[in-house]
Design a protein around this motif. Structure first.
Motif, short mmCIF file in Angstrom:
data_model
loop_
_atom_site.label_atom_id
_atom_site.label_comp_id
_atom_site.label_asym_id
_atom_site.label_seq_id
_atom_site.Cartn_x
_atom_site.Cartn_y
_atom_site.Cartn_z
N ALA A 56 -13.55 28.94 -9.56
CA ALA A 56 -13.15 27.55 -9.74
C ALA A 56 -11.85 27.47 -10.53
O ALA A 56 -10.95 26.68 -10.20
CB ALA A 56 -14.25 26.76 -10.45
N ARG A 57 -11.72 28.29 -11.58
CA ARG A 57 -10.51 28.28 -12.41
C ARG A 57 -9.30 28.73 -11.60
O ARG A 57 -8.23 28.14 -11.66
CB ARG A 57 -10.71 29.18 -13.63
CG ARG A 57 -9.57 29.10 -14.61
CD ARG A 57 -9.84 29.83 -15.92
NE ARG A 57 -10.92 30.79 -15.94
CZ ARG A 57 -10.82 32.10 -15.63
NH1 ARG A 57 -9.65 32.59 -15.26
NH2 ARG A 57 -11.86 32.89 -15.69
N ILE A 58 -9.47 29.77 -10.78
CA ILE A 58 -8.37 30.29 -9.96
C ILE A 58 -7.93 29.25 -8.95
O ILE A 58 -6.74 29.02 -8.73
CB ILE A 58 -8.79 31.59 -9.25
CG1 ILE A 58 -8.93 32.71 -10.29
CG2 ILE A 58 -7.78 31.98 -8.18
CD1 ILE A 58 -9.61 33.95 -9.76
N LEU A 59 -8.91 28.59 -8.32
CA LEU A 59 -8.59 27.60 -7.28
C LEU A 59 -8.19 26.25 -7.86
O LEU A 59 -7.65 25.40 -7.15
CB LEU A 59 -9.79 27.43 -6.35
CG LEU A 59 -10.14 28.63 -5.49
CD1 LEU A 59 -11.46 28.38 -4.76
CD2 LEU A 59 -9.03 28.95 -4.51
N GLY A 60 -8.49 26.03 -9.14
CA GLY A 60 -8.16 24.75 -9.76
C GLY A 60 -9.08 23.63 -9.30
O GLY A 60 -8.66 22.48 -9.17
#
Length: 105
Positions: A56-60
């Motif tokens: 989720a953090r990588i994809l924003g």
């Protein structure tokens, strides 16, 4: 994102503080290491599976969006147990590169 050059006084102080733990550390080595780390910051580590939160953090996006992407087949996941899920980093890279492709109904 290109950061500003770190002043030499700061590099010297940081190297001095770290020398008890890293005896061969010099301000030049510290600057080189920091520059290399910044250069590789945008790359995705494909050597290990990702948690849903990392994904989720990588994809924003939110973790709920990651759940939807897994359910809709946009991301490949491995269910280790009902609560322990890992996401294939290659599928994350594909999603970042290609985006979500509209599927025909």
């Amino acid at each position: 994102m290109q950061s500003e050059k770190i002043p030499s006084a700061i590099l010297n102080a940081a190297a001095l503080l770290l020398q008890p733990y890293l005896p061969d550390l010099t301000p030049q080595k510290l600057e080189t290491t920091l520059a290399a780390k910044e250069k590789n910051a945008g790359e995705l580590d494909l050597s290990r599976k990702l948690t849903r939160a990392e994904c989720a953090r990588i994809l924003g996006v939110s973790v709920n969006s990651v759940h939807r992407y897994i359910q809709n087949g946009y991301l490949r996941a491995i269910n280790i147990s009902p609560r322990l899920v890992r996401v294939d980093p290659e599928s994350v890279q594909e999603l970042l590169t290609n985006g979500i492709i509209a599927r025909e109904k």
